[in-house]
Design a protein around this motif. Structure first.
Motif, mmCIF file in Angstrom:
data_model
loop_
_atom_site.group_PDB
_atom_site.id
_atom_site.type_symbol
_atom_site.label_atom_id
_atom_site.label_comp_id
_atom_site.label_asym_id
_atom_site.label_seq_id
_atom_site.Cartn_x
_atom_site.Cartn_y
_atom_site.Cartn_z
ATOM 1 N N ALA A 61 25.007 31.557 -87.507
ATOM 2 C CA ALA A 61 24.146 30.490 -87.000
ATOM 3 C C ALA A 61 22.991 30.192 -87.952
ATOM 4 C CB ALA A 61 23.607 30.872 -85.623
ATOM 5 N N LEU A 62 22.558 31.181 -88.714
ATOM 6 C CA LEU A 62 21.433 30.996 -89.632
ATOM 7 C C LEU A 62 21.847 30.302 -90.926
ATOM 8 C CD1 LEU A 62 18.434 31.591 -90.196
ATOM 9 C CD2 LEU A 62 19.116 33.862 -91.018
ATOM 10 N N ALA A 63 23.130 30.373 -91.275
ATOM 11 C CA ALA A 63 23.595 29.867 -92.568
ATOM 12 C C ALA A 63 23.264 28.394 -92.795
ATOM 13 C CB ALA A 63 25.097 30.122 -92.714
ATOM 14 N N PRO A 64 23.554 27.472 -91.862
ATOM 15 C CA PRO A 64 23.237 26.060 -92.131
ATOM 16 C C PRO A 64 21.751 25.812 -92.371
ATOM 17 C CG PRO A 64 24.737 26.262 -90.270
ATOM 18 C CD PRO A 64 24.251 27.638 -90.576
ATOM 19 N N LEU A 65 20.882 26.532 -91.675
ATOM 20 C CA LEU A 65 19.442 26.367 -91.865
ATOM 21 C C LEU A 65 19.017 26.805 -93.264
ATOM 22 C CD1 LEU A 65 18.180 27.686 -88.405
ATOM 23 C CD2 LEU A 65 18.371 25.310 -89.148
ATOM 24 N N VAL A 66 19.584 27.935 -93.720
ATOM 25 C CA VAL A 66 19.249 28.424 -95.057
ATOM 26 C C VAL A 66 19.749 27.453 -96.123
ATOM 27 C CG1 VAL A 66 19.620 30.294 -96.723
ATOM 28 C CG2 VAL A 66 19.229 30.835 -94.307
#
Length: 348
Positions: free
Chosen positions: A235-240
């Motif tokens: 879930a954090l990957a797209p934000l990063v």
């Protein structure tokens, strides 16, 4: 007599029926949706219980020839299974519209992120009074948790489950590379040299690792990449990615949901396509469960006995509500396998 009868279960009868009809281990295993090794184990058990070889290998080496004793059993076996099917069909049918149960699904981060957005709306439309809980699977104890009713369905890489579970392939993983809109490298297809030179984001499900399946594939062609950031959550990957010049290689089914902020490219290397599977326990508790099943990236109502059962709310006791019927009694065999030893968590 009672002890001898208790040694049999429905799965053994179905195995004998499938072998008599197909006279081929591969075809019989496919009909029962089990592995060939699981079918061979059932056949060994049948031979012990019936004190007869039951089948011998054909002279051609292809297929199996039933013994006279196996052929003599076939008519009565057919009648027995028909009567059992009639009994199961008279059982109380589960109605998802009135169910108030809590369904418990153990899913690794990747399939949970892919399936949950489609599952939850369909689940609520079919079972508005029921609840669903996604939990992090304890992979070494998946079989134990399914048999004890702690979870109802495991969704993850097929090799993380067990050959003793009832399983269904959901989808194959196709990996693509993602970058933010406006990335300095431009929008053209990415070459292998570019891929290896750029800074990469890696998902390490066990946490803290900087190498994974992509690095293994690169090593096979004597190449390497520069992984500078490791995170544990999909879930954090797209934000990063949206806020950096990192690139990341992840399943297309996951990344395509973020096409409004990410550019997607074919990864410049070939690698096998692992597949995700849904697996449920082959136990009496599972036989009495009904619910929803996962198929590809959508969730559809259960119309067969391949239903799942779940609850994650508060109590760890198995659900005993009346909608847990014996719908899968004609499709299963009780198996109690010891869980496999832990496998390393996957990284990409």
């Amino acid at each position: 007599m009672t002890k001898r009868l208790s040694d049999f279960d429905i799965g053994l009868l179905l195995t004998l029926d499938a072998l008599l009809k197909h006279q081929n281990v591969t075809h019989a295993a496919a009909r029962l949706n089990i592995t060939q090794s699981a079918l061979s184990a059932r056949l060994t058990r049948l031979r012990q219980l019936l004190n007869d070889p039951l089948f011998t290998t054909a002279a051609s080496g292809r297929g199996m020839i039933p013994t006279p004793h196996a052929l003599a059993l076939e008519p009565e076996l057919t009648r027995l299974l028909e009567r059992l099917s009639d009994f199961v069909n008279t059982a109380h049918l589960f109605d998802p519209a009135t169910s108030k149960r809590v369904y418990r699904i153990a899913a690794t981060d990747n399939p949970a992120a892919i399936l949950a957005p489609d599952l939850i709306p369909r689940f609520k439309s079919q079972a508005p009074n029921a609840k669903v809980a996604f939990t992090v699977p304890d992979k070494p104890r998946i079989v134990e948790h399914l048999e004890q009713g702690d979870i109802d369905l495991f969704i993850g890489a097929a090799e993380d489950g067990s050959s003793g579970l009832i399983g269904q392939k959901l989808f194959e993983e196709e990996f693509v590379t993602a970058q933010r809109h406006g990335h300095p490298r431009g929008k053209g297809s990415i070459t292998l040299d570019e891929f290896c030179a750029l800074d990469h984001l890696l998902i390490s499900t066990s946490g803290g690792h900087f190498a994974g399946m992509i690095d293994d594939a690169l090593a096979e062609i004597s190449r390497s990449r520069n992984v500078t950031v490791s995170i544990q959550s999909y879930a954090l990957a797209p934000l990063v990615l949206e806020n950096s010049d990192l690139i990341c290689t992840l399943p297309r089914r996951f990344l395509r949901r973020f096409a409004q902020v990410l550019d997607l490219f074919e990864a410049p290397l070939q690698r096998p396509r692992p597949h995700m599977a849904a697996q449920t326990g082959d136990t009496e508790r599972s036989q009495r469960s009904r619910g929803v099943v996962a198929e590809h990236h959508a969730i559809v109502p259960a119309t067969t006995c391949r239903a799942i059962r779940a609850s994650e709310a508060g109590s760890r006791q198995p659900c005993r509500q009346p909608d847990r019927t014996a719908c899968r009694a004609a499709n299963s065999v009780r198996r109690h396998r010891r869980p496999r030893s832990p496998r390393p968590s996957a990284s990409t």
